[in-house]
Each structure stands twice: as C-alpha cells, then as structure tokens.
Design an enzyme around this catalytic site. Structure first.
Site, PDB file in Angstrom:
ATOM      1  N   CYS A 283     -11.961 -60.572 -44.447  1.00 51.55           N
ATOM      2  CA  CYS A 283     -12.569 -59.231 -44.349  1.00 51.55           C
ATOM      3  C   CYS A 283     -13.824 -59.499 -43.917  1.00 51.55           C
ATOM      4  O   CYS A 283     -14.734 -60.050 -44.594  1.00 51.55           O
ATOM      5  CB  CYS A 283     -12.552 -58.703 -45.710  1.00 51.55           C
ATOM      6  SG  CYS A 283     -13.205 -57.150 -45.915  1.00 51.55           S
TER       7      CYS A 283
ATOM      8  N   CYS B  45     -12.639 -56.225 -37.672  1.00 45.18           N
ATOM      9  CA  CYS B  45     -12.316 -55.653 -38.989  1.00 45.18           C
ATOM     10  C   CYS B  45     -10.725 -56.266 -38.850  1.00 45.18           C
ATOM     11  O   CYS B  45     -10.048 -55.830 -37.980  1.00 45.18           O
ATOM     12  CB  CYS B  45     -12.191 -54.253 -38.956  1.00 45.18           C
ATOM     13  SG  CYS B  45     -11.242 -53.682 -40.545  1.00 45.18           S
TER      14      CYS B  45
HETATM   15  N1  DGL Z   1     -10.365 -55.506 -43.425  1.00 50.63           N
HETATM   16  C1  DGL Z   1     -11.779 -55.275 -43.601  1.00 50.63           C
HETATM   17  C2  DGL Z   1     -12.550 -55.921 -42.601  1.00 50.63           C
HETATM   18  O1  DGL Z   1     -12.165 -56.813 -41.943  1.00 50.63           O
HETATM   19  C3  DGL Z   1     -12.057 -54.310 -44.535  1.00 50.63           C
HETATM   20  C4  DGL Z   1     -11.657 -53.016 -44.141  1.00 50.63           C
HETATM   21  C5  DGL Z   1     -12.124 -51.615 -45.169  1.00 50.63           C
HETATM   22  O2  DGL Z   1     -11.598 -51.878 -46.557  1.00 50.63           O
HETATM   23  O3  DGL Z   1     -12.625 -50.929 -44.863  1.00 50.63           O
HETATM   24  O4  DGL Z   1     -13.654 -55.508 -42.471  1.00 50.63           O
END
Ligand code: DGL
Length: 282
Positions: free
Chosen positions: A70, A182
C-alpha cells in the site's frame, strides 16, 4: 517461510501476485484492513496506527517479513515502523525512477491517493531524482480506490467515467507514461490505457517490491524478468471487516489471474480483530 502482505483492501493482491512470481513456495498471510478502507483521504496519523496494528498481528502470526502493499501506508508509516521492527519491512513506492529512466523524453503522470501525493516521502523522492520535480505531475485520485474496491456490477463503468473526468484532462501532450502510485490502480491498468488513448505506457512498483523482498530474505532473484505465476499457492486471507465476502472476492481475483489457493489453517479472525491478537495457526 511466512510473508505478511498488508493493504487497506484488494489492491495489495496485485503485489501478492508479483511476490508469488518470485517466491512461489512461501506461505502468504494477506491482511486487508476493510474496516478502515479507503486509506487515501484519512489522516496520516490514523493510517500509521492501523498499519502498526496490522504489523502487531503479523508478528503474532510469526511472519518472516512484512510487505506494505500500500503506497499510502508506506508513505505514512514505513519509517516509524522500521525504527522498531525486528523483521524486514518492505514498502512500496511509486515506480517513478523506472518511468523516468525508461521514458527519458516523456513527462510522467503519477496517479496516487491524497496521502501519497501530499506526503513528505514523495517530495523527498522527487527531489532526489534528476528533473523529478519538473517531469513528474502528481495527481491525487480521491475516491478511485473506493470504486475499484467495490467490484460491484457497474464498477468498471464508474471507473471509466472517473478516468474521463479526472485523469484524461491531465494527459497533456508531453505525458508518455503513467505511474500507478496506488496498488488498487493495478486492477485498472487496461482501463487507464484505453481512456488515455491506448498509446501510453503504464508502470507499477510491484515487481520492484518482490525483488526487494527476495534480497531482504537472501533468496536469489534469477534472470527471468517476468517469471510465471504458480497455479496453486499457499495463501491465508484475513479482512478486518466483512471477512467472508472480501475473502471470496479475493479468491475470485486470484483465480482470474490463474492462481488457486491451497487450503491453509484458518486464521483466528475474532482474536485478530482485538488489540491483542493471538498467533495464527501454522
Ligand atoms: N492500495 C492503497 C495504496 O496503494 C490504498 C488505497 C486506499 O485505501 O485509499 O495507496
């Protein structure tokens, strides 16, 4: 070998797939923080706290390394977490260096959450790279991860509309490459390419994370640039809310990528939710 993979939701499964290509025999514990998703527009302090809770859960489950799959959690929490961690913590950050190197003549459009776009980590990264500030255009995509996370009947139509309204106008003539900052956006790379005219390169940081994981665990990386996925994998899933529904969805996404899950001992969901999680069964 046990590896913890952490995200707010299904975005981290794309990182899990990249890790599986390089470490197909490991046992993966996937933790999706659906109770607090999406992370992108929350405060960095909250995201830091939730990331620390996930880390404590992984430690009690006996993992050998934790992957923050993430970008948002990496931006908000990787530095303080590493200060006190006894095991390797691998964070993910936007693959900007790769985009700049592979496309030396192009401007770079970076799509990420608000926390990632406004974070000090990105500012420092852009400052370190030659012409980083000039060539990279960060765009915060509030609400996009949320649409992807639903996977409901019209999610891809809603993603298309979002991309047309918010992302298409940012594609100026100089932009030749899009960086997915993301992990959720890795599930829509084709839609991004389509919406932006079909002729744009789209890059993500997942293989970089998998390679770094190998390095930190002392596993040889090999010469293959894109190793194939195993058909079966040892994966245990845990989501902090709607665990059954989310786990079913995760299994479907993995199956759509050709990976089926071998049965693993159940994780202690109820205890895992508490502030003092018990160890997962080996
Ligand atoms: N998948 C996550 C990232 O890479 C977070 C997305 C979220 O929960 O806003 O930033």
């Amino acid at each position: 070998m046990r590896i913890g993979i952490f995200d707010s939701g299904i975005g981290g499964l794309s990182t899990l797939l990249a890790c599986l290509r390089r470490l197909p025999d490991a046992h993966y514990l996937f933790y999706g923080d659906s109770a607090h998703a999406p992370y992108g527009d929350k405060s960095p302090a909250q995201v830091r706290q939730w990331t620390e809770e996930a880390y404590a859960w992984f430690i009690s489950a006996g993992v050998d390394a934790v992957v923050l799959a993430c970008n948002t959690a990496t931006s908000a929490a990787v530095a303080p977490l590493r200060e006190r961690a006894d095991i390797p913590i691998i964070g993910i950050e936007p693959a900007i260096r790769k985009a700049l190197t592979d496309h030396p003549q192009s401007g770079v459009l970076l799509l990420a959450t608000s926390i990632t776009v406004n974070g000090e980590k990105l500012r420092n990264l852009l400052g370190r790279l030659e012409n980083g500030q000039e060539r990279v255009r960060p765009l915060a995509c509030s609400g996009l991860a949320e649409i992807i996370e639903t996977q409901d009947t019209d999610w891809s139509a809603r993603v298309r509309r979002y991309l047309q309204m918010r992302v298409q106008p940012a594609r100026t003539a100089d932009i030749g490459v899009v960086v997915l900052g993301c992990t959720h956006y890795c599930w829509i790379n084709n839609l991004i390419n389509d919406t932006l005219g079909g002729d744009i390169a789209v890059v993500d940081g997942n293989d970089g994370v998998a390679r770094q994981l190998c390095r930190r665990l002392g596993v040889p990386i090999g010469t293959d640039t894109a190793p194939s996925l195993p058909r079966h994998a040892r994966i245990s899933l845990y989501f902090t809310a709607d665990n059954d529904v989310k786990s079913r969805l995760a299994r479907q996404l993995l199956a759509a990528s050709g990976v089926s899950m071998d049965r693993q001992p159940d994780l202690p969901h109820a205890r895992a939710c508490s502030s003092n999680p018990g160890p997962a069964g080996r």
